[in-house]
Design a protein around this motif. Structure first.
Motif, PDB file in Angstrom:
ATOM      1  N   SER A 122      30.758  34.136  39.051  1.00  0.00           N
ATOM      2  CA  SER A 122      31.765  33.879  38.021  1.00  0.00           C
ATOM      3  C   SER A 122      32.203  35.178  37.345  1.00  0.00           C
ATOM      4  O   SER A 122      31.403  36.096  37.126  1.00  0.00           O
ATOM      5  CB  SER A 122      31.244  32.896  36.973  1.00  0.00           C
ATOM      6  OG  SER A 122      30.383  33.538  36.072  1.00  0.00           O
ATOM      7  N   LEU A 123      33.474  35.231  37.039  1.00  0.00           N
ATOM      8  CA  LEU A 123      34.072  36.388  36.384  1.00  0.00           C
ATOM      9  C   LEU A 123      33.354  36.686  35.070  1.00  0.00           C
ATOM     10  O   LEU A 123      33.039  37.842  34.778  1.00  0.00           O
ATOM     11  CB  LEU A 123      35.560  36.104  36.146  1.00  0.00           C
ATOM     12  CG  LEU A 123      36.404  37.220  35.594  1.00  0.00           C
ATOM     13  CD1 LEU A 123      37.816  37.114  36.137  1.00  0.00           C
ATOM     14  CD2 LEU A 123      36.439  37.208  34.102  1.00  0.00           C
ATOM     15  N   SER A 140      34.864  39.001  41.544  1.00  0.00           N
ATOM     16  CA  SER A 140      34.321  37.653  41.379  1.00  0.00           C
ATOM     17  C   SER A 140      34.552  36.822  42.639  1.00  0.00           C
ATOM     18  O   SER A 140      33.644  36.138  43.126  1.00  0.00           O
ATOM     19  CB  SER A 140      34.973  36.981  40.170  1.00  0.00           C
ATOM     20  OG  SER A 140      34.615  35.636  40.078  1.00  0.00           O
ATOM     21  N   LYS A 141      35.749  36.890  43.164  1.00  0.00           N
ATOM     22  CA  LYS A 141      36.100  36.116  44.363  1.00  0.00           C
ATOM     23  C   LYS A 141      35.294  36.590  45.570  1.00  0.00           C
ATOM     24  O   LYS A 141      34.739  35.781  46.314  1.00  0.00           O
ATOM     25  CB  LYS A 141      37.599  36.240  44.633  1.00  0.00           C
ATOM     26  CG  LYS A 141      38.076  35.425  45.805  1.00  0.00           C
ATOM     27  CD  LYS A 141      39.572  35.546  45.986  1.00  0.00           C
ATOM     28  CE  LYS A 141      40.024  34.799  47.232  1.00  0.00           C
ATOM     29  NZ  LYS A 141      41.440  35.000  47.504  1.00  0.00           N
ATOM     30  N   SER A 201      31.326  40.105  33.983  1.00  0.00           N
ATOM     31  CA  SER A 201      31.699  40.818  32.766  1.00  0.00           C
ATOM     32  C   SER A 201      30.478  41.062  31.878  1.00  0.00           C
ATOM     33  O   SER A 201      30.302  42.155  31.328  1.00  0.00           O
ATOM     34  CB  SER A 201      32.762  40.022  32.003  1.00  0.00           C
ATOM     35  OG  SER A 201      33.072  40.653  30.787  1.00  0.00           O
ATOM     36  N   THR A 248      39.909  44.436  40.176  1.00  0.00           N
ATOM     37  CA  THR A 248      39.796  43.675  38.932  1.00  0.00           C
ATOM     38  C   THR A 248      38.508  42.852  38.969  1.00  0.00           C
ATOM     39  O   THR A 248      37.908  42.648  40.034  1.00  0.00           O
ATOM     40  CB  THR A 248      40.985  42.708  38.762  1.00  0.00           C
ATOM     41  OG1 THR A 248      40.931  41.733  39.812  1.00  0.00           O
ATOM     42  CG2 THR A 248      42.317  43.454  38.789  1.00  0.00           C
ATOM     43  N   ARG A 266      38.419  39.755  38.580  1.00  0.00           N
ATOM     44  CA  ARG A 266      38.770  38.558  39.355  1.00  0.00           C
ATOM     45  C   ARG A 266      38.561  38.799  40.852  1.00  0.00           C
ATOM     46  O   ARG A 266      38.029  37.942  41.569  1.00  0.00           O
ATOM     47  CB  ARG A 266      40.214  38.144  39.072  1.00  0.00           C
ATOM     48  CG  ARG A 266      40.605  36.810  39.670  1.00  0.00           C
ATOM     49  CD  ARG A 266      41.961  36.322  39.204  1.00  0.00           C
ATOM     50  NE  ARG A 266      42.173  36.354  37.774  1.00  0.00           N
ATOM     51  CZ  ARG A 266      41.670  35.485  36.891  1.00  0.00           C
ATOM     52  NH1 ARG A 266      40.903  34.515  37.304  1.00  0.00           N
ATOM     53  NH2 ARG A 266      41.935  35.591  35.610  1.00  0.00           N
ATOM     54  N   GLU A 267      38.966  39.971  41.339  1.00  0.00           N
ATOM     55  CA  GLU A 267      38.806  40.283  42.765  1.00  0.00           C
ATOM     56  C   GLU A 267      37.325  40.376  43.149  1.00  0.00           C
ATOM     57  O   GLU A 267      36.911  39.834  44.177  1.00  0.00           O
ATOM     58  CB  GLU A 267      39.519  41.595  43.104  1.00  0.00           C
ATOM     59  CG  GLU A 267      41.033  41.500  43.029  1.00  0.00           C
ATOM     60  CD  GLU A 267      41.712  42.856  43.073  1.00  0.00           C
ATOM     61  OE1 GLU A 267      42.849  42.904  43.594  1.00  0.00           O
ATOM     62  OE2 GLU A 267      41.136  43.860  42.593  1.00  0.00           O
TER      63      GLU A 267
END
Length: 110
Positions: A33-34, A27-28, A38, A22, A24-25
């Motif tokens: 930043s997500l 990004s981490k 994007s 994802t 989010r994954e």
């Protein structure tokens, strides 16, 4: 016109999705930043070399592979654009030739 940032985004998104990750994954893992990731995937932002290295690290993907895929995509788009220009040129030449010949006279059998 071929936009490198759009094609880069397409490749990064395809690679992320093929890995089942994802935003989010990524990004981490990349510490980015997500929202920014994007925007890069949608071709709205340019990715610096440092950012691209972070994204490739998060995706466990060699930078050379990403660049090769983007290069192939650029080549395909350039070829498609060249074909479009060629067909426009041929149509223009045909139209100019028809205009120069004037109206065609059709003989009818009466």
């Amino acid at each position: 016109m071929v936009l490198f940032r759009r094609l880069l985004g397409d490749v990064l998104r395809a690679e992320r999705m093929s890995r089942g990750m994802t935003l989010r994954e990524v990004s981490k893992e990349a510490r980015v930043s997500l929202g920014y990731i994007s925007e890069i995937e949608r071709g709205q932002k340019e990715a610096s070399s440092e950012l691209l290295a972070s994204l490739c690290g998060a995706l466990d993907l060699p930078l050379s592979e990403v660049l090769r895929e983007v290069s192939d995509a650029v080549a395909l788009e350039e070829a498609a654009l060249a074909l479009q220009v060629s067909s426009i040129d041929v149509s223009s030449i045909e139209a100019a030739g028809a205009a120069a010949r004037g109206p065609e006279v059709v003989a009818s059998a009466a």
